[in-house]
Motif scaffolding. Structure first.
Motif, PDB file in Angstrom:
ATOM      1  N   ARG A 161       0.842  -1.164  -0.258  1.00 53.35           N
ATOM      2  CA  ARG A 161       0.210   0.010  -0.002  1.00 53.35           C
ATOM      3  C   ARG A 161       0.895   1.272   0.106  1.00 53.35           C
ATOM      4  O   ARG A 161       1.848   1.426   0.657  1.00 53.35           O
ATOM      5  N   ASP A 211      -5.771   7.378   2.441  1.00 51.27           N
ATOM      6  CA  ASP A 211      -7.000   6.970   3.024  1.00 51.27           C
ATOM      7  C   ASP A 211      -6.952   5.530   2.989  1.00 51.27           C
ATOM      8  O   ASP A 211      -6.771   4.748   1.701  1.00 51.27           O
ATOM      9  N   PRO A 212      -7.141   4.782   4.042  1.00 52.82           N
ATOM     10  CA  PRO A 212      -7.407   3.313   3.910  1.00 52.82           C
ATOM     11  C   PRO A 212      -8.074   2.818   3.037  1.00 52.82           C
ATOM     12  O   PRO A 212      -8.007   1.558   2.490  1.00 52.82           O
ATOM     13  N   LEU A 213      -9.209   3.455   2.749  1.00 54.09           N
ATOM     14  CA  LEU A 213     -10.424   3.074   1.911  1.00 54.09           C
ATOM     15  C   LEU A 213     -10.076   3.723   0.335  1.00 54.09           C
ATOM     16  O   LEU A 213     -10.946   3.247  -0.406  1.00 54.09           O
ATOM     17  N   ASP A 215      -7.394   2.364  -1.198  1.00 53.38           N
ATOM     18  CA  ASP A 215      -6.828   1.329  -1.750  1.00 53.38           C
ATOM     19  C   ASP A 215      -5.549   1.411  -2.884  1.00 53.38           C
ATOM     20  O   ASP A 215      -5.696   0.862  -3.767  1.00 53.38           O
TER      21      ASP A 215
END
Lengths: 421, 421
Positions: A161, A211-213, A215
């Motif tokens: 990531r 933002d972890p969301l 991706d």
């Protein structure tokens, strides 16, 4: 503003300088072998080819050798063991207004990238902003490759990531409310040569990267195998939900900075220009239009195709894809067989959310039983996203021919049994 | 699945039971005094009133007494010092398929809510999903209050973040990748009476509630003052970027659960039903349509208005609003004065991102100089969001009359100097 300092493990590191080359000096003698039998090839140098539409709906995950090919220059021949990714931070606000603020650089080998962080796997469709440019070219002259509706494909991408790497290497805060995360950009540069600029480059908001969301990953694998050369070997960015132009291939430099990328491909391309902009005044218009990020709501009929002759009088199954930007789900897909006068929902929609984040980065493939077509039939598809956004009936022309998401139509399909031919 | 247990500070707490009442038993004798001089009042019981459109564009933040009023029953007369908010968690997967899984309840007083967590301030527009229903009613019969384009307003809301409360009181993980956060919902119930159900209720995905960039708060203040009764006193949910129906007023119960709310207002209302659904078959159709969340791209001309007589031949300034769902920015607003044949960008757009998250929860107010109108002129506005989504030219009819975002038109404006009248 209270900005963190990146960890100081390295110094005096600089990425190699890129030099801009003339179009005539671009070296296409080392292109990888490609089987383009089932592709529509718009150009060989640089290689720009889209699969025939029926191929796209055969499988939910597009096989790598069917995935559309979009290039701006020769496909680099990079040796992974010698490849370095450089990460720079231009973060001191006192330098904001300087043209070239000092950058602190860190470097990572491919081994670092593949071993130091957890491997994330994200299934995402990538769509070129110029997908369906042919529909805008019919309205008026546009600039760009005259793509059909095949510059979209779906793959399983794996790699670390970007948020993990930026946190650990560049000291970027994980707090999404941090001013730097909210306001900065992360720019990418490719290890390649193109004629428009020193290299291919682009940027996304730092918020999307952290933002972890979001991706966002640095992919080293596509469909379970190392990336192929034409898809970005040895490493590329994958920015799910965004136009394909942001998923920079052959990644070399990552820079966190207060402004968006100064690259040609960020500032003078991939924008929806106002309707009065054309080839005579386009150069004055770039700065007034914002750069594109997320995709808009889209759907396309992939089979049957315009003017297709179907050698059977049996009912057929119309198939196609639909996708929305930003990880939004497809809410509904409707098909008309009378040119858009009446609509019915399709029979089947398959859209798989991301296993971990639950975001809808991949397309929906849809199917609908159609009892019979005659020469007066006109198939039309339109989709709704989960935010209630719909496609416009007519194309909205713009000089760069991007973001065309008008209703997709299919006319003049002739259906007759073989013995009548 | 590895679900956390909520902290066990309390037990044997239950919210008071709500009982469903007949429409005839609803008590409207304690309604607050309202000055409705500049409102279009669609119903007095329940109070449903929208401000006249020119009022909306006078100020970026809508004054509280101009904010549209949308109610489903009598406005409760709640005493804050006696009010309790109950928080329940139905989190054990073994109960997923039970109609009424056991709930562990926690309770909070208004003092708890106002003192135990940091106060967040979020400026957000709230728009009813039924805004502009009048445009769909012209196509065919619809169910619902025939709203014009005035059921949208913008306010500054303050109160604790729902994510902080759910983390501390219900033990909800802050990891946005946690399966529970990804897949569950958070349901809200109001301390009120309505005729459609035992109380007003609704739900949102738990992911939206726990996302720091989601900016969901439990508001106790509106525009710097305690909420007024008609806007949800003493406490309401604010779900920025979503249809207004999710911002539940008079908040009493919050339940984290594997399914969305079973409330009438979640399951049998606020859905875009397919085009063949009408009053004869609607009862069979609710389950097949998904509940609405984010708003779609919208823009409206607020001044001039249809059939307006302007007593001057001087140039005028057309004004209006535009908004997109999910915190997406407005990318461009275009105005046509010839019914949509040609378009120009507006002269000025004001849209203020959230100070902390940078999200665009508030509308854009726009202005455009119009040299002169005559009886053949037709003003039309259309907006683009930052994802390239656009408004459809024609309304897309649906039986509940929601999400109408067709191009907004203004016709028959007569412009003449006063001495000609």
């Amino acid at each position: 503003m209270d900005f963190p300092s990146p960890p100081r493990q390295q110094s005096a590191i600089h990425p190699p300088a890129h030099e801009r080359v003339d179009e005539s000096s671009l070296d296409y003698s080392h292109e990888p072998h490609q089987n383009l039998a089932r592709f529509i090839v718009h150009a060989a140098t640089p290689l720009n080819a889209e699969p025939q539409l029926p191929l796209l709906v055969e499988k939910y995950i597009t096989p790598t050798n069917v995935f559309f090919k979009r290039n701006h220059g020769p496909i680099p021949d990079i040796h992974a063991e010698e490849h370095t990714v450089f990460i720079g931070v231009k973060q001191n606000p006192q330098y904001y207004h300087e043209a070239s603020p000092p950058v602190e650089w860190r470097s990572l080998t491919m081994t670092d990238i593949m071993t130091k962080w957890p491997k994330a796997t994200v299934t995402a469709s990538i769509q070129c902003a110029g997908n369906r440019r042919d529909g805008l070219a019919k309205v008026k002259e546009v600039k760009g490759v005259i793509w059909g509706a095949g510059t979209i494909s779906t793959a399983v991408w794996s790699g670390p990531r970007l948020c993990d790497i930026l946190r650990d290497v560049a000291g970027i805060p994980t707090d999404l409310f941090h001013e730097m995360v909210r306001d900065f950009h992360v720019a990418f540069e490719a290890d390649d040569h193109v004629h428009e600029d020193a290299c291919y480059g682009s940027s996304i908001p730092l918020k999307k990267a952290m933002d972890p969301l979001g991706d966002v990953i640095l992919a080293v694998e596509m469909n379970g195998r190392p990336l192929t050369r034409e898809h970005g070997y040895p490493i590329r960015v994958i920015v799910p939900g965004y136009i394909g132009a942001r998923s920079v291939k052959f990644l070399q430099n990552i820079v966190v900075q207060p402004q968006e990328s100064s690259s040609f491909f960020q500032r003078r391309d991939y924008k929806v220009l106002p309707p009065w902009v054309n080839s005579t005044n386009v150069e004055d218009s770039w700065d007034s239009a914002a750069s594109l990020g997320e995709m808009n709501i889209q759907s396309v009929i992939c089979t049957p195709q315009d003017n297709e002759v179907i050698t059977s009088s049996k009912p057929i199954t119309a198939k196609g894809y639909a996708i929305a930007g930003g990880g939004r789900a497809i809410y509904r897909v409707e098909l008309s067989i009378d040119g858009g006068r009446t609509w019915e929902p399709v029979d089947k929609i398959k859209q798989v959310p991301d296993k971990k984040s639950g975001m809808f980065w991949s397309w929906a493939l849809w199917e609908k039983y159609v009892p019979r077509l005659d020469s007066n039939s006109e198939l039309v598809v339109r989709a709704y996203d989960a935010s209630g956004n719909v496609q416009p009936e007519e194309p909205i022309w713009n000089f760069r021919g991007v973001m065309n998401n008008a209703w997709s139509r299919c006319k003049n399909v002739i259906q007759m049994p073989q013995h009548n031919l």
